[in-house]
Design an enzyme around this catalytic site. Sequence first.
Site, short mmCIF file in Angstrom:
data_model
loop_
_atom_site.label_atom_id
_atom_site.label_comp_id
_atom_site.label_asym_id
_atom_site.label_seq_id
_atom_site.Cartn_x
_atom_site.Cartn_y
_atom_site.Cartn_z
N GLU A 146 -9.67 -1.57 5.54
CA GLU A 146 -10.28 -1.20 6.81
C GLU A 146 -11.52 -2.04 7.08
OE1 GLU A 146 -8.42 0.47 8.51
OE2 GLU A 146 -8.07 2.53 7.90
N ASP A 176 0.82 -1.21 0.00
CA ASP A 176 0.00 0.00 0.00
C ASP A 176 0.85 1.26 0.00
OD1 ASP A 176 0.95 -0.46 2.57
OD2 ASP A 176 -1.01 -0.82 3.45
N ASP A 224 -7.17 -2.67 14.55
CA ASP A 224 -8.58 -2.98 14.26
C ASP A 224 -8.71 -4.17 13.31
OD1 ASP A 224 -7.66 -1.92 11.91
OD2 ASP A 224 -9.13 -0.30 11.79
N HIS A 232 -7.13 -4.69 10.43
CA HIS A 232 -7.00 -4.50 8.99
C HIS A 232 -5.72 -5.11 8.45
CE1 HIS A 232 -5.08 -0.33 9.83
NE2 HIS A 232 -4.14 -1.04 9.25
C1 GLP Z 1 -0.72 0.36 8.56
C2 GLP Z 1 -0.38 -0.44 7.31
C3 GLP Z 1 -0.59 -1.91 7.52
C4 GLP Z 1 0.05 -2.35 8.82
C5 GLP Z 1 -0.62 -1.65 9.96
C6 GLP Z 1 -0.03 -2.01 11.31
O1 GLP Z 1 -1.99 0.87 8.59
N1 GLP Z 1 -1.10 -0.03 6.17
O2 GLP Z 1 -0.04 -2.62 6.42
O3 GLP Z 1 -0.05 -3.73 8.99
O4 GLP Z 1 -0.48 -0.26 9.78
O5 GLP Z 1 1.08 -1.25 11.54
P1 GLP Z 1 2.14 -1.48 12.68
O6 GLP Z 1 2.93 -2.65 12.24
O7 GLP Z 1 2.94 -0.23 12.70
O8 GLP Z 1 1.38 -1.71 13.92
#
Ligand code: GLP
Length: 263
Positions: free
Chosen positions: A148, A72, A141, A143
């Site tokens: 989302e 992404d 959450d 995702h």
């Molecule tokens: C973001 C990314 C996700 C990731 C998530 C969790 O929103 N788009 O791909 O898995 O955050 O992030 P973190 O690993 O910093 O908790």
Amino acid sequence: MRVIIQPDYEKLSAWAADYVVKRINEAQPTAEKPFVLGLPTGSSPQGMYRNLVKTYKEGRVSFKNVITFNMDEYVGLPEDHPESYHTFMAENLFNHIDCPKENIHILNGNAPDLEAECANYERMIVEAGGIDLFLGGIGPDGHIAFNEPGSSLTARTRQKTLTTDTRIANSRFAAFHNNPEEVPATALTVGPGTVMAAKEVLILCNGHNKARALQAAVEGPVTQMWTISVLQMHQHGIIVCDEAACDMLTVGTYKYFKDIEKL
Ligand code: GLP
């Protein structure tokens, strides 16, 4: 689904990196038959990336014949912004390994036609032969990538509006100054359908703040409200987590997944 429970973040990161290296080396990729890797950003994979760089520097893996597709990217954030996923990937991985520039794919959140950008991304994945191993994280959450709660579980790459929760969570990164307004409102993201089409999926999940998401992913029903739960439908899905993330699993579930890995 396999759930690999590691004592802490360091061990989880080492386990994930070893797994990736093993898969690449087993495949013996060539220019004609490259290994195709799906890659995440966020804090979860940073330890794994550190281990991958170390392993590369020790000469135990090469990324010369690896093709990558990132999950992404924010829409409208300049590519060289400190919090863009282009910057993240350069700093955490690509600047330190031998993956050729032309093998690296990251969605362009500044493309003039975002729809065409997403369609083209899906086409490039198919042309590369599909993704062999998709790595990912989980949002608090539940995702996956930027899918989302409420996202179609069969969706492919497209533009998504971020939830307030995600903008608050991601505002913790330095250049967003703890200000959710500075986090872009939308992003381009592969869909759950894109991740599910990969031959294998490996998800990293650490920390107590991911405990509810892990519980939903492993014990909950498959639901669009926890998009990671779609992994239950994958034939080769693995979640590697640390003890802290297991806090909301039932004791029975926890023991069962530990027992499986003892065999
Ligand atoms: C973001 C990314 C996700 C990731 C998530 C969790 O929103 N788009 O791909 O898995 O955050 O992030 P973190 O690993 O910093 O908790």
